[in-house]
Design a protein around this motif. Structure first.
Motif, PDB file in Angstrom:
ATOM      1  N   ASN A 144      25.462  50.866  44.852  1.00 36.62           N
ATOM      2  CA  ASN A 144      26.780  51.435  45.180  1.00 36.62           C
ATOM      3  C   ASN A 144      26.736  52.954  45.077  1.00 36.62           C
ATOM      4  OD1 ASN A 144      28.151  48.557  43.748  1.00 36.62           O
ATOM      5  ND2 ASN A 144      28.691  49.212  45.811  1.00 36.62           N
ATOM      6  N   VAL A 166      42.065  41.514  44.695  1.00 32.95           N
ATOM      7  CA  VAL A 166      40.774  41.775  44.038  1.00 32.95           C
ATOM      8  C   VAL A 166      40.232  40.418  43.592  1.00 32.95           C
ATOM      9  CG1 VAL A 166      39.603  42.932  42.139  1.00 32.95           C
ATOM     10  CG2 VAL A 166      41.551  44.047  43.265  1.00 32.95           C
ATOM     11  N   ASP A 201      34.967  38.399  41.467  1.00 35.65           N
ATOM     12  CA  ASP A 201      33.722  39.182  41.382  1.00 35.65           C
ATOM     13  C   ASP A 201      33.952  40.670  41.640  1.00 35.65           C
ATOM     14  OD1 ASP A 201      34.236  39.310  44.083  1.00 35.65           O
ATOM     15  OD2 ASP A 201      32.328  38.448  44.729  1.00 35.65           O
ATOM     16  N   GLU A 208      33.317  51.263  49.089  1.00 36.93           N
ATOM     17  CA  GLU A 208      32.370  50.291  48.522  1.00 36.93           C
ATOM     18  C   GLU A 208      32.955  48.880  48.513  1.00 36.93           C
ATOM     19  OE1 GLU A 208      29.088  51.236  47.713  1.00 36.93           O
ATOM     20  OE2 GLU A 208      29.843  52.943  48.890  1.00 36.93           O
ATOM     21  N   GLU A 209      34.277  48.777  48.694  1.00 32.34           N
ATOM     22  CA  GLU A 209      34.962  47.480  48.841  1.00 32.34           C
ATOM     23  C   GLU A 209      34.799  46.578  47.627  1.00 32.34           C
ATOM     24  OE1 GLU A 209      34.806  45.810  52.863  1.00 32.34           O
ATOM     25  OE2 GLU A 209      33.829  47.636  53.566  1.00 32.34           O
ATOM     26  N   THR A 210      34.671  47.181  46.454  1.00 30.65           N
ATOM     27  CA  THR A 210      34.592  46.422  45.208  1.00 30.65           C
ATOM     28  C   THR A 210      35.012  47.325  44.058  1.00 30.65           C
ATOM     29  OG1 THR A 210      33.137  45.185  43.715  1.00 30.65           O
ATOM     30  CG2 THR A 210      32.140  47.030  44.895  1.00 30.65           C
ATOM     31  N   ALA A 252      39.714  43.168  49.262  1.00 36.41           N
ATOM     32  CA  ALA A 252      40.039  42.904  50.668  1.00 36.41           C
ATOM     33  C   ALA A 252      41.342  43.626  51.012  1.00 36.41           C
ATOM     34  CB  ALA A 252      40.185  41.412  50.911  1.00 36.41           C
ATOM     35  N   ARG A 279      33.607  46.493  41.123  1.00 35.16           N
ATOM     36  CA  ARG A 279      32.449  46.259  40.239  1.00 35.16           C
ATOM     37  C   ARG A 279      31.240  46.991  40.808  1.00 35.16           C
ATOM     38  NH1 ARG A 279      35.143  45.804  36.345  1.00 35.16           N
ATOM     39  NH2 ARG A 279      36.655  44.122  36.282  1.00 35.16           N
ATOM     40  N   LYS A 299      35.345  42.091  44.331  1.00 33.92           N
ATOM     41  CA  LYS A 299      35.432  42.466  45.755  1.00 33.92           C
ATOM     42  C   LYS A 299      36.894  42.695  46.158  1.00 33.92           C
ATOM     43  CE  LYS A 299      31.128  41.743  47.660  1.00 33.92           C
ATOM     44  NZ  LYS A 299      30.481  41.731  46.333  1.00 33.92           N
TER      45      LYS A 299
END
Lengths: 195, 195
Positions: free
Chosen positions: B66, A142, A145, B57-59, A149, B61, A147
């Motif tokens: 979103n 993580v 920000d 959403e791959e985040t 992966a 935050r 994001k």
């Protein structure tokens, strides 16, 4: 010590694990992910909860000494040993939907979700009741920000993670089917129950 | 535009939100958290899933643009506007258990979990079916080593976040009861439905 059982590539199993028994999840070839679920064997409405676990353990990086909590705020599993220290408890099991979403040009597979649903059906677990699994060896950094992966797992051939059952459980366990989570290779997972 | 409704401190409500309607969640005094749940009104087994949402959403935050996904990989809500940009989708609603765990010297409260369970009971939602809520305005930084903290929300008086319903929904919504999540103060939450 019992012999290890093998979960073939892109498949899953379910079995009972009694309170006090250990489950050793082994990555025999390295760089593979195994999705782990645990239900209270005496009341299947109680199940692993990533939200309760992250709340009580106060970290998203769960390793030796951390406990995996249920939706009823009870400890179901304790991590007793961990060769890898990279596991994910944020993302849901891969499924037909995630294959269509992330790999639109590749053949669709029912994924760990479908494999878990089939393996757990004999205990009466409904697909809608399958929550976020504890994804052994999965590498999900993580960024600052927020994001997320999905990178190849850092597990090497023979690495393992050991869980102690704190209740009588039904376990679901897979050899992951997704492309990203295992670096594009489909490999088996081994496991051993220590009574 | 309809008048705002008020959720008193440490309580919760539930209501139906039709596809296409907007829900505006407002922090009237600032520095308060509101736990949001959404169920498919036509089949309550479909519910918000933090794992599916973080995956797609791959985040972690989540903010304007979103989408919040269900356990069936469908979008239930889209975030249309967001004054704050700080929300949490990792941690479970506070409950009797979390009060005993985190605040052993303070009076126990049933928390957002108990408030959501009571508010959603008329629709037939079982407490065991309450998953991780989307915690509006909650400030949960994740450090580089994975450690989680719960800090006072950065929301100022009158700040809001707006959701568009992508399906016919049953919504659960609270004014948070925990000490850490709102900086030790208990305040109301306002909300408005825009039809």
């Amino acid at each position: 010590m019992s012999e290890a059982s093998r979960i073939p590539p892109r498949s899953g199993v379910a079995f009972e694990l009694a309170k006090g028994e250990r489950l050793v999840v082994i990555d025999p070839d390295g760089c593979q992910v195994s999705d782990l679920l645990a239900f209270n064997r005496h009341d299947l409405r109680e199940v692993l909860s990533n939200g309760r676990t992250l709340d009580y353990e106060e970290t998203i990086r769960l390793t030796t000494g951390n406990r995996l909590w249920s939706n009823r705020s009870r400890v179901l599993l304790t991590i007793e040993a961990d060769d890898v220290g990279s596991h994910d408890f944020l993302l849901t099991p891969c499924s037909e939907h995630t294959f269509r979403h992330f790999y639109p040009d590749k053949p669709v597979h029912r994924g760990c979700f479908g494999n878990l649903a089939e393996a757990l059906a004999p205990w009466g677990v409904e697909p809608d009741s399958i929550p976020v699994a504890f994804n052994c060896f999965m590498n999900v950094p993580v960024a600052a920000d927020g994001k997320i992966a999905v990178l190849p797992p850092p597990s090497k051939a023979g690495d393992s993670v050991t869980f102690r059952a704190e209740e009588d459980l039904v376990i679901g366990l897979t050899a992951c089917s997704a492309y990203a989570s295992n670096g594009g290779s489909f490999k088996p997972i081994d496991y051993r129950i220590v009574r």
